[in-house]
Design a protein around this motif. Structure first.
Motif, short mmCIF file in Angstrom:
data_model
loop_
_atom_site.label_atom_id
_atom_site.label_comp_id
_atom_site.label_asym_id
_atom_site.label_seq_id
_atom_site.Cartn_x
_atom_site.Cartn_y
_atom_site.Cartn_z
N ASN A 71 12.31 8.29 -7.21
CA ASN A 71 12.48 7.23 -6.42
C ASN A 71 11.21 6.00 -7.48
N THR A 83 13.80 12.39 -1.48
CA THR A 83 14.86 11.10 -2.19
C THR A 83 15.32 10.46 -1.25
N VAL A 114 10.31 3.73 -3.36
CA VAL A 114 11.34 2.56 -4.37
C VAL A 114 10.93 1.31 -3.84
#
Length: 140
Positions: free
Chosen positions: A56, A17, A108
């Motif tokens: 993500n 993360t 992401v």
């Protein structure tokens, strides 16, 4: 051993993360201390780190409309940098999701760009597992 593998899993998950963690160091120390756990440690670290990347991807996929808000995991600069990397190298860039600085934002952005989840999962898992195999192999 179970407790130390749990710590490794959590550390690897967090490392995937935007939070800082050093899963490579934890893996290295564990394997150097007890080479018998080489493959279980690689599996646990890979699973944790890949699942963190899945979080993500989900954030990018379902929360990208909130980009720019304080709690959103990427700054505009991070998202732009990862997006440029992604556009330059394409979906195959997900093999490098383990890289510092661009790796986590890349996962992401893959969600934002709606990379199909099965493809995302395979590429990210291969890249992250490969990195852990090399690190653990150097530790023994």
């Amino acid at each position: 051993m179970t407790a130390s593998l749990s710590v490794l899993f959590l550390n690897a998950f967090i490392a995937s993360t935007i939070l800082p963690a050093a899963s490579e160091v934890v893996l290295w120390v564990m394997v150097a201390d007890d080479p018998a756990i080489l493959w279980p440690a690689i599996a646990v670290a890979s699973l944790g780190n890949t699942l963190g990347a899945v979080v993500n991807w989900l954030l990018g996929r379902f929360l990208s409309g909130y980009a720019g808000r304080r709690w959103y995991p990427l700054s505009t600069r991070q998202q732009d940098r990862a997006g440029a990397w992604f556009k330059r190298f394409g979906t195959w860039s997900l093999l490098f999701a383990w890289l510092p600085i661009v790796g986590d934002p890349l996962t992401v952005v893959a969600g934002v760009l709606r990379v199909p989840f099965p493809l995302f999962l395979v590429l990210v898992a291969v890249g992250k597992t490969g990195r852990y195999v090399i690190i653990a192999g150097l530790a023994v």
